[in-house]
Design a protein around this motif. Structure first.
Motif, PDB file in Angstrom:
ATOM      1  N   PHE A  99      17.912  41.977  50.755  1.00 52.01           N
ATOM      2  CA  PHE A  99      17.972  40.825  51.660  1.00 52.01           C
ATOM      3  C   PHE A  99      16.843  40.833  52.688  1.00 52.01           C
ATOM      4  N   GLN A 100      16.390  41.978  53.106  1.00 54.33           N
ATOM      5  CA  GLN A 100      15.348  42.042  54.129  1.00 54.33           C
ATOM      6  C   GLN A 100      13.977  41.673  53.586  1.00 54.33           C
ATOM      7  N   THR A 101      13.808  41.794  52.259  1.00 53.02           N
ATOM      8  CA  THR A 101      12.529  41.435  51.657  1.00 53.02           C
ATOM      9  C   THR A 101      12.466  39.962  51.266  1.00 53.02           C
ATOM     10  N   GLY A 102      13.501  39.201  51.637  1.00 57.55           N
ATOM     11  CA  GLY A 102      13.528  37.773  51.337  1.00 57.55           C
ATOM     12  C   GLY A 102      14.809  37.384  50.643  1.00 57.55           C
ATOM     13  N   ASN A 103      14.956  36.101  50.352  1.00 59.25           N
ATOM     14  CA  ASN A 103      16.164  35.618  49.687  1.00 59.25           C
ATOM     15  C   ASN A 103      16.210  36.143  48.252  1.00 59.25           C
ATOM     16  N   PRO A 104      17.307  36.776  47.815  1.00 57.59           N
ATOM     17  CA  PRO A 104      17.383  37.274  46.435  1.00 57.59           C
ATOM     18  C   PRO A 104      17.066  36.178  45.434  1.00 57.59           C
ATOM     19  N   SER A 105      16.320  36.527  44.400  1.00 64.34           N
ATOM     20  CA  SER A 105      15.756  35.520  43.499  1.00 64.34           C
ATOM     21  C   SER A 105      16.690  35.116  42.367  1.00 64.34           C
ATOM     22  N   HIS A 106      17.779  35.854  42.148  1.00 67.24           N
ATOM     23  CA  HIS A 106      18.711  35.532  41.073  1.00 67.24           C
ATOM     24  C   HIS A 106      19.999  34.928  41.644  1.00 67.24           C
ATOM     25  N   SER A 107      20.824  34.383  40.741  1.00 74.63           N
ATOM     26  CA  SER A 107      22.100  33.800  41.174  1.00 74.63           C
ATOM     27  C   SER A 107      23.209  34.827  41.297  1.00 74.63           C
ATOM     28  N   GLY A 108      23.070  35.944  40.600  1.00 78.28           N
ATOM     29  CA  GLY A 108      24.085  36.986  40.657  1.00 78.28           C
ATOM     30  C   GLY A 108      23.510  38.333  40.302  1.00 78.28           C
ATOM     31  N   TYR A 109      24.191  39.388  40.750  1.00 83.46           N
ATOM     32  CA  TYR A 109      23.729  40.754  40.501  1.00 83.46           C
ATOM     33  C   TYR A 109      24.892  41.618  40.023  1.00 83.46           C
ATOM     34  N   TYR A 110      24.629  42.392  38.978  1.00 83.67           N
ATOM     35  CA  TYR A 110      25.595  43.345  38.456  1.00 83.67           C
ATOM     36  C   TYR A 110      25.424  44.683  39.168  1.00 83.67           C
ATOM     37  N   ILE A 111      26.568  45.337  39.440  1.00 87.05           N
ATOM     38  CA  ILE A 111      26.576  46.635  40.109  1.00 87.05           C
ATOM     39  C   ILE A 111      27.347  47.621  39.242  1.00 87.05           C
ATOM     40  N   LYS A 112      26.837  48.837  39.137  1.00 79.92           N
ATOM     41  CA  LYS A 112      27.500  49.872  38.342  1.00 79.92           C
ATOM     42  C   LYS A 112      28.759  50.363  39.040  1.00 79.92           C
ATOM     43  N   ARG A 113      29.840  50.438  38.291  1.00 79.74           N
ATOM     44  CA  ARG A 113      31.088  50.987  38.820  1.00 79.74           C
ATOM     45  C   ARG A 113      31.224  52.450  38.400  1.00 79.74           C
ATOM     46  N   ARG A 114      31.473  53.305  39.379  1.00 76.22           N
ATOM     47  CA  ARG A 114      31.759  54.719  39.130  1.00 76.22           C
ATOM     48  C   ARG A 114      33.245  54.916  39.385  1.00 76.22           C
ATOM     49  N   MET A 115      34.027  55.027  38.305  1.00 80.43           N
ATOM     50  CA  MET A 115      35.481  55.017  38.436  1.00 80.43           C
ATOM     51  C   MET A 115      36.072  56.421  38.372  1.00 80.43           C
ATOM     52  N   TYR A 116      37.061  56.661  39.250  1.00 81.26           N
ATOM     53  CA  TYR A 116      37.766  57.935  39.287  1.00 81.26           C
ATOM     54  C   TYR A 116      39.202  57.743  38.816  1.00 81.26           C
ATOM     55  N   PHE A 117      39.696  58.732  38.089  1.00 82.79           N
ATOM     56  CA  PHE A 117      41.088  58.720  37.612  1.00 82.79           C
ATOM     57  C   PHE A 117      41.671  60.109  37.842  1.00 82.79           C
ATOM     58  N   LEU A 118      42.790  60.176  38.576  1.00 84.62           N
ATOM     59  CA  LEU A 118      43.406  61.444  38.940  1.00 84.62           C
ATOM     60  C   LEU A 118      42.386  62.392  39.570  1.00 84.62           C
ATOM     61  N   GLY A 119      41.500  61.815  40.381  1.00 86.22           N
ATOM     62  CA  GLY A 119      40.532  62.601  41.126  1.00 86.22           C
ATOM     63  C   GLY A 119      39.261  62.945  40.387  1.00 86.22           C
ATOM     64  N   LYS A 120      39.114  62.514  39.136  1.00 86.02           N
ATOM     65  CA  LYS A 120      37.928  62.861  38.349  1.00 86.02           C
ATOM     66  C   LYS A 120      37.120  61.626  38.003  1.00 86.02           C
ATOM     67  N   TRP A 121      35.812  61.742  38.122  1.00 83.47           N
ATOM     68  CA  TRP A 121      34.891  60.678  37.717  1.00 83.47           C
ATOM     69  C   TRP A 121      34.895  60.584  36.189  1.00 83.47           C
ATOM     70  N   ILE A 122      35.268  59.410  35.673  1.00 83.82           N
ATOM     71  CA  ILE A 122      35.268  59.173  34.222  1.00 83.82           C
ATOM     72  C   ILE A 122      33.863  58.716  33.820  1.00 83.82           C
ATOM     73  N   ARG A 123      33.119  59.631  33.247  1.00 79.62           N
ATOM     74  CA  ARG A 123      31.698  59.381  32.962  1.00 79.62           C
ATOM     75  C   ARG A 123      31.428  59.021  31.509  1.00 79.62           C
ATOM     76  N   HIS A 124      32.389  59.238  30.628  1.00 77.87           N
ATOM     77  CA  HIS A 124      32.145  59.065  29.196  1.00 77.87           C
ATOM     78  C   HIS A 124      33.115  58.048  28.610  1.00 77.87           C
ATOM     79  N   GLY A 125      33.114  57.944  27.297  1.00 79.75           N
ATOM     80  CA  GLY A 125      33.999  56.995  26.636  1.00 79.75           C
ATOM     81  C   GLY A 125      33.591  55.547  26.845  1.00 79.75           C
ATOM     82  N   GLY A 126      32.326  55.317  27.208  1.00 77.47           N
ATOM     83  CA  GLY A 126      31.843  53.958  27.443  1.00 77.47           C
ATOM     84  C   GLY A 126      32.189  53.420  28.813  1.00 77.47           C
ATOM     85  N   TYR A 127      32.680  54.291  29.706  1.00 74.41           N
ATOM     86  CA  TYR A 127      33.122  53.821  31.015  1.00 74.41           C
ATOM     87  C   TYR A 127      32.068  53.931  32.105  1.00 74.41           C
ATOM     88  N   TYR A 128      30.972  54.615  31.820  1.00 72.12           N
ATOM     89  CA  TYR A 128      29.877  54.671  32.788  1.00 72.12           C
ATOM     90  C   TYR A 128      28.560  54.750  32.026  1.00 72.12           C
TER      91      TYR A 128
END
Length: 291
Positions: A101-130
């Motif tokens: 935002f500080q470098t100007g108005n974002p040039s796209h209509s939307g932005y995807y963000i990576k989700r890092r999901m935890y289950f029972l206290g553990k980061w689920i990194r495999h199985g297509g989830y990250y």
């Protein structure tokens, strides 16, 4: 320095989660809305203590709640970050958003963000989830949702999209195993109803294996519908746990990938089977009797 960004968060009994997400936001965004479904814990009090704007509205589905929020809140900014109460922004993502935002108005209509999901206290990194990319940042005048999505919600935009580099964390502090199971039985009923309604024409992303995240999701959804009931959950678990290396997530990964890929999907198929059998019986009962 705060950026011209409005954050909207849906809540219901999120007293355990809300302080973490609000602490990660208050330093750099200038407007936060909490759309609450009449919580019975301290959610509203916590939200107000952080200076958030609180609006209460009866919950029907996530999609309808978001449509209400986008159509009825008096939002000061044209850029919105849509979060769940159990999601928090990493320090790296804060810097990336501020730079965007500080470098100007974002040039796209939307932005995807990576989700890092935890289950029972553990980061689920495999199985297509990250990494799993979710459209979370979007222009207010470009976003829309599909009201027919009953189980979950997805944001869609008219216009181009891009991916951000850094993560948001999803770690639900309410989520014991019994809580997760009860929640997903409710979700299964909604997903079964959604899958049965084959006549509905999705006014969302096109189905394209090589397109963006939502276009791939629609393509995979169409592929999923072609597989036979009760067989597809077993195939899906095998694919996630062995082909996509879900076994590398340890004991928590075994529990998560089995429950999410096999147990949950099997319940959805059972509910679809039950409703289809019920429809057949109703047709037989309503058919005119031959003399």
């Amino acid at each position: 320095m705060k950026i011209p960004l409005t954050v909207i968060i849906l809540t219901y009994n999120e007293a355990k989660n809300l302080p973490t997400v609000l602490q990660s936001l208050n330093e750099f965004v200038d407007e936060i809305f909490i759309v609450d479904s009449y919580s019975t814990d301290q959610t509203v009090e916590i939200a107000k203590s952080y200076g958030s704007n609180v609006v209460q509205h009866k919950f029907e589905t996530h999609t309808k709640q978001w449509i209400f929020a986008l159509n009825n809140l008096t939002i000061a900014n044209n850029w919105i970050l849509g979060l769940d109460a159990d999601q928090q922004i990493t320090t790296e993502l804060v810097k990336e958003l501020m730079n965007l935002f500080q470098t100007g108005n974002p040039s796209h209509s939307g932005y995807y963000i990576k989700r890092r999901m935890y289950f029972l206290g553990k980061w689920i990194r495999h199985g297509g989830y990250y990494p799993r990319y979710l459209l979370k940042l979007f222009r207010k005048d470009s976003v829309y949702l599909d009201e027919g999505e009953l189980m979950d919600h997805h944001f869609y935009v008219n216009g181009s999209t891009a991916k951000l580099q850094y993560d948001l964390i999803e770690d639900n502090k309410n989520e014991t195993l019994s809580f997760w199971l009860a929640k997903h039985i409710r979700y299964a009923s909604l997903q079964a109803k959604e899958e049965i309604d084959k006549a509905r024409q999705l006014q969302t992303a096109n189905a394209d294996l090589f397109g963006n995240q939502d276009e791939r999701r629609q393509w995979l959804k169409k592929l999923w519908e072609r597989f036979p009931l009760f067989i597809r959950p077993l195939l899906y678990f095998f694919y996630r746990y062995f082909i996509q290396l879900g076994f590398l997530d340890g004991k928590q990964g075994l529990i998560f990938h089995f429950l999410q890929a096999c147990w949950y999907r099997f319940i959805v198929d059972a509910m679809i089977y039950e409703q289809e059998k019920s429809k057949i019986k109703d047709k037989i009962k309503s058919a005119p009797k031959q003399l």
